[in-house]
Enzyme design. Structure first.
Site, PDB file in Angstrom:
ATOM      1  N   SER A 146       0.714  -1.372  -0.368  1.00 31.03           N
ATOM      2  CA  SER A 146       0.210   0.008   0.170  1.00 31.03           C
ATOM      3  C   SER A 146       0.307   1.163   0.277  1.00 31.03           C
ATOM      4  CB  SER A 146      -1.143   0.336   1.401  1.00 31.03           C
ATOM      5  OG  SER A 146      -1.742   1.055   1.371  1.00 31.03           O
ATOM      6  N   HIS A 172      -0.899  -1.049  -4.297  1.00 32.87           N
ATOM      7  CA  HIS A 172      -2.241  -0.594  -3.536  1.00 32.87           C
ATOM      8  C   HIS A 172      -2.178   0.444  -2.970  1.00 32.87           C
ATOM      9  CE1 HIS A 172      -6.406  -1.236  -1.728  1.00 32.87           C
ATOM     10  NE2 HIS A 172      -5.521  -1.166  -1.025  1.00 32.87           N
ATOM     11  N   ASP A 178      -4.165   3.433  -1.983  1.00 24.80           N
ATOM     12  CA  ASP A 178      -5.759   3.723  -1.361  1.00 24.80           C
ATOM     13  C   ASP A 178      -6.315   5.512  -1.994  1.00 24.80           C
ATOM     14  OD1 ASP A 178      -5.883   2.059   0.704  1.00 24.80           O
ATOM     15  OD2 ASP A 178      -4.278   2.219   1.521  1.00 24.80           O
ATOM     16  N   MET A 189      -8.463   8.572  -0.606  1.00 22.94           N
ATOM     17  CA  MET A 189      -9.026   9.132   0.523  1.00 22.94           C
ATOM     18  C   MET A 189      -9.946  10.960   0.229  1.00 22.94           C
ATOM     19  SD  MET A 189      -7.846   6.743   4.004  1.00 22.94           S
ATOM     20  CE  MET A 189      -5.716   7.388   3.772  1.00 22.94           C
ATOM     21  N   HIS A 218      -7.825   2.172  -4.660  1.00 18.72           N
ATOM     22  CA  HIS A 218      -9.008   0.841  -3.511  1.00 18.72           C
ATOM     23  C   HIS A 218      -9.795   2.444  -3.342  1.00 18.72           C
ATOM     24  CE1 HIS A 218      -9.706   0.623   1.321  1.00 18.72           C
ATOM     25  NE2 HIS A 218     -11.140   1.266   0.618  1.00 18.72           N
ATOM     26  N   MET A 246     -11.542   5.345  -1.092  1.00 22.06           N
ATOM     27  CA  MET A 246     -12.587   6.184   0.248  1.00 22.06           C
ATOM     28  C   MET A 246     -13.022   6.865  -0.442  1.00 22.06           C
ATOM     29  SD  MET A 246     -10.327   3.845   2.426  1.00 22.06           S
ATOM     30  CE  MET A 246      -8.564   3.511   1.249  1.00 22.06           C
ATOM     31  N   MET A 306     -11.254  -4.690   4.906  1.00 19.93           N
ATOM     32  CA  MET A 306     -11.397  -3.899   5.973  1.00 19.93           C
ATOM     33  C   MET A 306     -10.793  -4.741   7.269  1.00 19.93           C
ATOM     34  SD  MET A 306      -9.863  -2.091   3.671  1.00 19.93           S
ATOM     35  CE  MET A 306      -9.494  -0.959   5.551  1.00 19.93           C
ATOM     36  N   GLY A 313      -3.088   4.270   7.882  1.00 16.45           N
ATOM     37  CA  GLY A 313      -2.424   2.934   7.722  1.00 16.45           C
ATOM     38  C   GLY A 313      -2.304   2.897   9.852  1.00 16.45           C
ATOM     39  N   ASP A 355      -6.988  -5.976   3.827  1.00 18.21           N
ATOM     40  CA  ASP A 355      -6.301  -4.677   3.997  1.00 18.21           C
ATOM     41  C   ASP A 355      -6.551  -4.513   5.299  1.00 18.21           C
ATOM     42  OD1 ASP A 355      -4.780  -2.282   4.002  1.00 18.21           O
ATOM     43  OD2 ASP A 355      -6.157  -1.541   2.514  1.00 18.21           O
ATOM     44  N   GLY A 414      -3.268  -4.426   9.181  1.00 16.61           N
ATOM     45  CA  GLY A 414      -2.690  -4.545   9.909  1.00 16.61           C
ATOM     46  C   GLY A 414      -2.456  -6.461   9.693  1.00 16.61           C
ATOM     47  N   GLY A 436       1.132  -2.269   3.977  1.00 22.78           N
ATOM     48  CA  GLY A 436       1.634  -1.080   4.555  1.00 22.78           C
ATOM     49  C   GLY A 436       3.017  -0.804   5.021  1.00 22.78           C
TER      50      GLY A 436
END
Length: 222
Positions: free
Chosen positions: A9, A34, A36, A38, A67, A69, A138, A145, A176, A178, A198
Site C-alpha cells: 500500500s 495498492h 488508497d 481518500m 481502492h 474511499m 477491511m 495506516g 487490508d 494490520g 503497508g
C-alpha cells in the site's frame, strides 16, 4: 495452496518519493500496487487523486489496485480508469446503486471490486458476485495506516471464501489492514489470496525481504 499475491500500500510510502517508491516495490517482487484514495469525507483522511495515479503509472508496470474511499464514487470512476487503474474497488456505502457502479467500472474495461468495512455484512455482495472481480475485507477501520488487525474479520473472510467457491467465479479475496508476517498466515488460512501490506513492506529497510517474508510465512503455514 499457492502463495498469495502481495499488494504493498503506497499510503505507507515516502510521499516525497512516490515514483521511486512505486518502482522500488515493483522491482522487489510486488504483484500489485495498492493505491488508497481518500477524500476527508467518507474517511477522516485525505490522500491523493487521479492526477497522482496517472503520474505514477510510468514508474511501475505491475497492476494498479485502486481502492476508492470516497463518496460519491461514481463521478470519478472514469478519471481513475483513464489514469491507469487496473482494478477499481469501492464501498457499498459510497453510492446508492452498487450494481450500477460495478457495471460502470467493467464497462470502462477495468476489474471491479467491492470493499467491506468491519461492520459491513457479507450480504452486501451476495447479489453482485456475477459482476465482481475482487472483494476486499477491511481488517481495520479505513482511513489510516498502521492500525492493529481486527481478528473479528477472519470469520468474514472465511464466509466470503465459501460464497466465492460456491459461485464458481474467479473472484480474488483481498485483506487490508494490520497485515504483517504474523497476521498474514491467519488471513490465508481463512481463505484470502491477496494481501495488502503497508508498513509491513514500506516500513522495512529491505522491501524484497519483506515481501518474500510475507510469502514465506504463508507457505510455511499452509
Amino acid at each position: 495452496m499457492p502463495a498469495p499475491l502481495i499488494a504493498p500500500s503506497l499510503l505507507a510510502a515516502d510521499f516525497a518519493r512516490l515514483g521511486e517508491e512505486a518502482a522500488a516495490v515493483a522491482a522487489a517482487g510486488a504483484d500489485w500496487l495498492h493505491l488508497d484514495i481518500m477524500d476527508g469525507h467518507f474517511v477522516p483522511n485525505i490522500s491523493f487523486g487521479p492526477v497522482v495515479v496517472k503520474a505514477l503509472r510510468k514508474h511501475a508496470a505491475i497492476p494498479f489496485d485502486v481502492h476508492l474511499m470516497i463518496a460519491p464514487a461514481d463521478p470519478y470512476l472514469a478519471a481513475f480508469a483513464d489514469a491507469g487503474a487496473d482494478i477499481i474497488s469501492l464501498h457499498p456505502e459510497a453510492g446508492p446503486h452498487l450494481h450500477r457502479s460495478l457495471q460502470t467500472i467493467r464497462a470502462l474495461g477495468r476489474k471491479a471490486g467491492v470493499v467491506l468495512n468491519p461492520a459491513t455484512p457479507v450480504e452486501s455482495v451476495a447479489h453482485v458476485l456475477d459482476i465482481t472481480d475482487l472483494i476486499l475485507v477491511m481488517s481495520v477501520n479505513p482511513g489510516f495506516g498502521g492500525q492493529s488487525f481486527l481478528r473479528s474479520q477472519l470469520d468474514k473472510i472465511a464466509t466470503l471464501r465459501r460464497m466465492i467457491d460456491a459461485s464458481g467465479r474467479d473472484i480474488r479475496l483481498q485483506v487490508d489492514g494490520g497485515v504483517t508476517a504474523q497476521t498474514a498466515p491467519d488471513c490465508l488460512a481463512a481463505g484470502a489470496d491477496v494481501l495488502v501490506a503497508g508498513t509491513a513492506v514500506f516500513g522495512q529497510a529491505d522491501y524484497a525481504a519483506a515481501i518474500a517474508g510475507l510469502r514465506g510465512r504463508q507457505r510455511a503455514a499452509a
